[in-house]
Scaffold this motif. Sequence first.
Motif, PDB file in Angstrom:
ATOM      1  N   ALA A   1     -11.853 -32.392 -66.889  1.00 59.71           N
ATOM      2  CA  ALA A   1     -12.372 -31.784 -68.058  1.00 59.71           C
ATOM      3  C   ALA A   1     -11.223 -31.681 -69.180  1.00 59.71           C
ATOM      4  N   MET A   2     -10.127 -31.673 -68.891  1.00 52.74           N
ATOM      5  CA  MET A   2      -9.025 -31.855 -70.465  1.00 52.74           C
ATOM      6  C   MET A   2      -9.146 -33.263 -70.671  1.00 52.74           C
ATOM      7  N   ILE A   3      -9.134 -34.102 -69.952  1.00 55.40           N
ATOM      8  CA  ILE A   3      -9.454 -35.641 -70.527  1.00 55.40           C
ATOM      9  C   ILE A   3     -10.509 -35.615 -71.356  1.00 55.40           C
ATOM     10  N   HIS A   4     -11.807 -35.265 -70.687  1.00 57.54           N
ATOM     11  CA  HIS A   4     -13.041 -35.016 -71.430  1.00 57.54           C
ATOM     12  C   HIS A   4     -12.912 -34.526 -72.880  1.00 57.54           C
ATOM     13  N   MET A   5     -12.025 -33.364 -72.848  1.00 53.43           N
ATOM     14  CA  MET A   5     -11.955 -32.722 -74.251  1.00 53.43           C
ATOM     15  C   MET A   5     -11.076 -33.558 -75.155  1.00 53.43           C
ATOM     16  N   TYR A   6     -10.146 -34.099 -74.666  1.00 53.57           N
ATOM     17  CA  TYR A   6      -9.135 -34.731 -75.393  1.00 53.57           C
ATOM     18  C   TYR A   6      -9.890 -36.159 -76.147  1.00 53.57           C
ATOM     19  N   SER A   7     -10.714 -36.699 -75.099  1.00 58.05           N
ATOM     20  CA  SER A   7     -11.389 -37.852 -75.471  1.00 58.05           C
ATOM     21  C   SER A   7     -12.416 -37.737 -76.471  1.00 58.05           C
ATOM     22  N   LYS A   8     -13.007 -36.333 -76.431  1.00 54.73           N
ATOM     23  CA  LYS A   8     -14.328 -36.235 -77.387  1.00 54.73           C
ATOM     24  C   LYS A   8     -13.382 -35.825 -78.792  1.00 54.73           C
ATOM     25  N   ALA A   9     -12.100 -35.279 -78.697  1.00 54.45           N
ATOM     26  CA  ALA A   9     -11.534 -34.931 -79.875  1.00 54.45           C
ATOM     27  C   ALA A   9     -10.926 -36.161 -80.463  1.00 54.45           C
TER      28      ALA A   9
ATOM     29  N   GLU B   1      -1.910 -39.142 -71.196  1.00 59.81           N
ATOM     30  CA  GLU B   1      -0.868 -38.313 -70.572  1.00 59.81           C
ATOM     31  C   GLU B   1      -1.554 -37.475 -69.353  1.00 59.81           C
ATOM     32  N   THR B   2      -2.753 -36.758 -69.690  1.00 60.17           N
ATOM     33  CA  THR B   2      -3.533 -36.168 -68.807  1.00 60.17           C
ATOM     34  C   THR B   2      -3.821 -36.886 -67.420  1.00 60.17           C
ATOM     35  N   PHE B   3      -4.263 -38.151 -67.868  1.00 54.38           N
ATOM     36  CA  PHE B   3      -4.695 -39.060 -66.863  1.00 54.38           C
ATOM     37  C   PHE B   3      -3.471 -39.424 -65.901  1.00 54.38           C
ATOM     38  N   GLU B   4      -2.510 -39.948 -66.376  1.00 54.88           N
ATOM     39  CA  GLU B   4      -0.976 -40.120 -65.591  1.00 54.88           C
ATOM     40  C   GLU B   4      -1.011 -38.822 -64.869  1.00 54.88           C
ATOM     41  N   GLU B   5      -1.206 -37.757 -65.424  1.00 54.21           N
ATOM     42  CA  GLU B   5      -0.784 -36.438 -64.629  1.00 54.21           C
ATOM     43  C   GLU B   5      -1.773 -36.390 -63.268  1.00 54.21           C
ATOM     44  N   LEU B   6      -3.121 -36.744 -63.587  1.00 55.37           N
ATOM     45  CA  LEU B   6      -4.156 -36.809 -62.645  1.00 55.37           C
ATOM     46  C   LEU B   6      -3.867 -37.777 -61.488  1.00 55.37           C
ATOM     47  N   LYS B   7      -3.130 -38.787 -61.834  1.00 52.54           N
ATOM     48  CA  LYS B   7      -2.811 -39.750 -60.646  1.00 52.54           C
ATOM     49  C   LYS B   7      -1.838 -39.335 -59.995  1.00 52.54           C
ATOM     50  N   LEU B   8      -0.873 -38.491 -60.530  1.00 53.54           N
ATOM     51  CA  LEU B   8       0.189 -37.747 -59.635  1.00 53.54           C
ATOM     52  C   LEU B   8      -0.153 -36.940 -58.771  1.00 53.54           C
TER      53      LEU B   8
ATOM     54  N   ASN C   1      -8.114 -37.716 -79.410  1.00 54.05           N
ATOM     55  CA  ASN C   1      -6.733 -37.455 -79.148  1.00 54.05           C
ATOM     56  C   ASN C   1      -6.356 -38.448 -77.805  1.00 54.05           C
ATOM     57  N   LEU C   2      -6.196 -39.861 -78.061  1.00 55.20           N
ATOM     58  CA  LEU C   2      -5.942 -40.475 -76.989  1.00 55.20           C
ATOM     59  C   LEU C   2      -4.643 -40.273 -76.246  1.00 55.20           C
ATOM     60  N   THR C   3      -3.650 -40.025 -76.977  1.00 53.85           N
ATOM     61  CA  THR C   3      -2.506 -39.864 -76.347  1.00 53.85           C
ATOM     62  C   THR C   3      -2.259 -38.776 -75.162  1.00 53.85           C
ATOM     63  N   LEU C   4      -2.933 -37.543 -75.596  1.00 49.32           N
ATOM     64  CA  LEU C   4      -3.030 -36.463 -74.783  1.00 49.32           C
ATOM     65  C   LEU C   4      -3.966 -36.721 -73.532  1.00 49.32           C
ATOM     66  N   ALA C   5      -4.882 -37.809 -73.781  1.00 47.63           N
ATOM     67  CA  ALA C   5      -5.945 -38.154 -72.976  1.00 47.63           C
ATOM     68  C   ALA C   5      -5.381 -38.959 -71.726  1.00 47.63           C
TER      69      ALA C   5
ATOM     70  N   ARG D   1     -13.988 -44.384 -77.442  1.00 48.25           N
ATOM     71  CA  ARG D   1     -13.907 -43.678 -78.860  1.00 48.25           C
ATOM     72  C   ARG D   1     -12.932 -43.820 -79.633  1.00 48.25           C
ATOM     73  N   ALA D   2     -11.764 -44.606 -79.116  1.00 45.71           N
ATOM     74  CA  ALA D   2     -10.614 -44.932 -79.522  1.00 45.71           C
ATOM     75  C   ALA D   2     -10.821 -46.382 -80.020  1.00 45.71           C
TER      76      ALA D   2
END
Length: 477
Positions: A208-216, A224-231, A218-222, A250-251
């Motif tokens: 949900a956070m990645i989707h939010m950053y994507s929509k906004a 970072e959150t995706f890497e956190e998701l993999k961890l 903000n590729l960098t935060l998306a 979107r980017a």
Amino acid sequence: MATYVINILPFSSPTCPPHSESNKPSNLHFLGNSLCQQPVTLTYCKSQIQPVLAAINVEEKVEGEIGKEKPKFRWVEIGPNIPEEQKQALSQLPFKMTKRCKALMRQIICFNDEKGSLSGLLGAWVKIMKPRRKDWLSILKELNKMEHPLYLQVAEIALLEESFEANVRDYTKIIHFYGMNNQLEEAERTRLVMEERGFVSDQVTLTAMIHMYSKAGNLTLAEETFEELKLLGQPLDRRSYGSMIMAYIRAGMPEKGEMIIREMDDQDIRAGSEVYKALLRAYSIIGDADGAQRVFDEIQLAGIPPDDRTCAVLLNAYGMAGQSQNAYATFENMLRAGIEPSDRCVALVLAAYEKENKLNQALDFLIGLEREKIIIGKEASEVLAGWFGRLGVVKEVELVLREYAAGCDFWAWPLNRSLGWLTSQGWAAPKVGDWFGFNWVVRRWTLFRSELVLFWSEEPHNGVQDAEAQALLLDYN
């Protein structure tokens, strides 16, 4: 105007001794943001290092300050004297809703600031009704269904109530709600509060956070959150992958999105049809025909049947890349696959021919459409009108049709009718002519055969019947 004495206690001040030199009464006491009208004693004491109590004079308007704190909510049953809107909303409450839930819904629907605070209302409901989690969920479901403006506030207050028995998914729903409304700070704050209360962000929350950053955007935060998701060490599902693909799209980086598609293929995970189509559009917009064709092939391998809209996106990619031959081949494949082409598909093929100035091929294409009994619509007609206008042949087309109609009474009415269709498309007469306009009208006027057939099907003219007219047309072809 009024003057108040506000006490400021420095952090480095020593503790006041038990004996003080003077006591000064005051009628107002400042505490936080509220003013209480209870008298209190202010004590002034001295220290060898620095004074413990300092006084400053602050002048401000009293109006609106006193009574800012909302009064405690008093539960009063809703009477009949309410606006019609509220009556309508109350009448639509579910019949099977429990009485305790209906009681709160009535209060929320008729709530206003004069009655007190929303937290006070919910607190009173909890104290009186002793609700359970299912009651809270019933309330939230109905508020969400009604799209009530207090839905989110009620949900946030519910998280603090012990009877709600909040879990990580409840926080995720609020985060998702904030994300849908591009309220990044509120979503991040909610996640922080969730983790402070001992809940760990799981795959759904991070997605949900990645989707939010994507929509906004903000590729960098998306990322970072995706890497956190993999961890997290858990297998990612197609929603998690899809959110990151959409972030790259979107980017303006469809190539990276396609790389994730390959990663998903290695794990035998198929993205959703909306992700594939979004990636196809991304390549089409920038005119990357090779990328669009790769994604189009992936769509078919994923078992998603292409439709006229998907094919139109691919046709647009070929048109922008200046590959009219591939656009025509794609159109032919549509017909073989049984996909009925839309008028937009026809317009895109014509636009591809126009980009390469291939008028002969465009005319052959139109004759082929006539054989397939495909009618040219508004969008394709506008493409032709603009093209002939830029070539400067509109005036010549009009002249040849009129001369031909005047010299051959047999075809006068249908040719004039076709001429009316030409002018109805807004073709303006150009200043510069082109000999090819004459050549096209003389050699290719069979494009108006549908008009002729329509003419002879209405009534016989000059003793020529329908069958004779059709035979003449066939002989001409």
